[in-house]
Motif scaffolding. Structure first.
Motif, short mmCIF file in Angstrom:
data_model
loop_
_atom_site.label_atom_id
_atom_site.label_comp_id
_atom_site.label_asym_id
_atom_site.label_seq_id
_atom_site.Cartn_x
_atom_site.Cartn_y
_atom_site.Cartn_z
N TYR A 46 70.54 79.09 40.48
CA TYR A 46 71.84 79.39 39.89
C TYR A 46 72.38 80.73 40.40
O TYR A 46 73.55 80.86 40.71
CB TYR A 46 71.78 79.37 38.37
CG TYR A 46 73.15 79.48 37.75
CD1 TYR A 46 74.02 78.40 37.79
CD2 TYR A 46 73.58 80.67 37.19
CE1 TYR A 46 75.29 78.49 37.26
CE2 TYR A 46 74.85 80.78 36.67
CZ TYR A 46 75.70 79.68 36.70
OH TYR A 46 76.97 79.79 36.18
N GLN A 47 71.49 81.74 40.48
CA GLN A 47 71.92 83.04 40.99
C GLN A 47 72.34 82.96 42.46
O GLN A 47 73.27 83.63 42.88
CB GLN A 47 70.81 84.08 40.85
CG GLN A 47 70.56 84.54 39.45
CD GLN A 47 69.39 85.51 39.36
OE1 GLN A 47 68.47 85.49 40.17
NE2 GLN A 47 69.43 86.37 38.35
N THR A 48 71.64 82.15 43.23
CA THR A 48 71.91 82.04 44.67
C THR A 48 73.17 81.24 44.95
O THR A 48 73.96 81.62 45.81
CB THR A 48 70.70 81.38 45.38
OG1 THR A 48 69.54 82.16 45.13
CG2 THR A 48 70.93 81.30 46.88
N THR A 49 73.36 80.14 44.23
CA THR A 49 74.47 79.23 44.55
C THR A 49 75.63 79.34 43.58
O THR A 49 76.76 78.99 43.94
CB THR A 49 73.99 77.77 44.55
OG1 THR A 49 73.61 77.39 43.21
CG2 THR A 49 72.84 77.57 45.51
N GLY A 50 75.36 79.74 42.33
CA GLY A 50 76.39 79.74 41.31
C GLY A 50 76.79 78.34 40.88
O GLY A 50 77.78 78.15 40.17
N SER A 51 76.02 77.34 41.29
CA SER A 51 76.36 75.94 41.03
C SER A 51 75.48 75.36 39.92
O SER A 51 74.25 75.28 40.05
CB SER A 51 76.16 75.12 42.31
OG SER A 51 76.26 73.74 42.03
#
Length: 176
Positions: free
Chosen positions: A30-35
């Motif tokens: 989630y932190q890496t992609t925001g997805s």
């Protein structure tokens, strides 16, 4: 009950470690992609293969030595976790790696629980089976409640790599 307590504690530690990594990987994705979609796909890839494999796993575990089935399960899941940790440490971990590795790792747990349950009936005297079953359920619930709390703190302190190395250490502990 002494042997069961030893095995039970090893499996509790391993289960907490696995849940630590599952939570930490979700946070990392989630932190890496925001997805949120990619975050949710981790849950799919970490559940579906085990669900599909469970009927076969139960039948195979009935034919195998329970001890070796549990060791194989811990080893397979531990290797997948170690690969993810090494990829992350090298800066090469991609979200698709996580999908593939959790999809490979999850069926190992499909072998773990039938082997553990069957071994419990062999290790525990009949009069203590109710207590042993309760302890097994307690360990599952405890891991699901405690691991996210611990993982959230550990992600801040030692990052995701550290959490995955702790998980790998818990697999080694369970093997021992």
């Amino acid at each position: 009950m002494g042997t069961f307590l030893f095995v039970w504690f090893g499996q509790l530690v391993s289960l907490v470690g696995s849940n630590l990594t599952n939570f930490a990987l979700g946070v990392w994705v989630y932190q890496t992609t925001g997805s949120a979609t990619q975050f949710a796909l981790i849950a799919l890839f970490s559940s579906l293969p085990g669900i599909i494999m469970s009927p076969l796993a139960g039948a195979l575990v009935d034919r195998w030595d329970r001890r070796y089935a549990m060791m194989l399960s811990d080893t397979g899941a531990g290797v997948c976790t170690l690969i993810m940790a090494l990829l992350l440490a090298a800066g090469q971990l991609q979200v698709w790696h996580i999908y593939v590795l959790v999809a490979i790792s999850n069926p190992f747990s499909a072998f773990q629980w039938p082997a553990y349950s069957a071994a419990t009936t062999l290790l525990v005297p009949k009069k203590h089976l109710g207590r042993a079953s309760g302890m097994t359920m307690l360990s599952e619930a405890l891991a699901q409640i405690v691991a996210p709390i611990i993982a959230g703190t550990l992600v801040l302190l030692i990052q995701v790599q550290g959490v995955m190395l702790i998980d790998f250490a818990t697999f080694l502990f369970a093997l021992a």
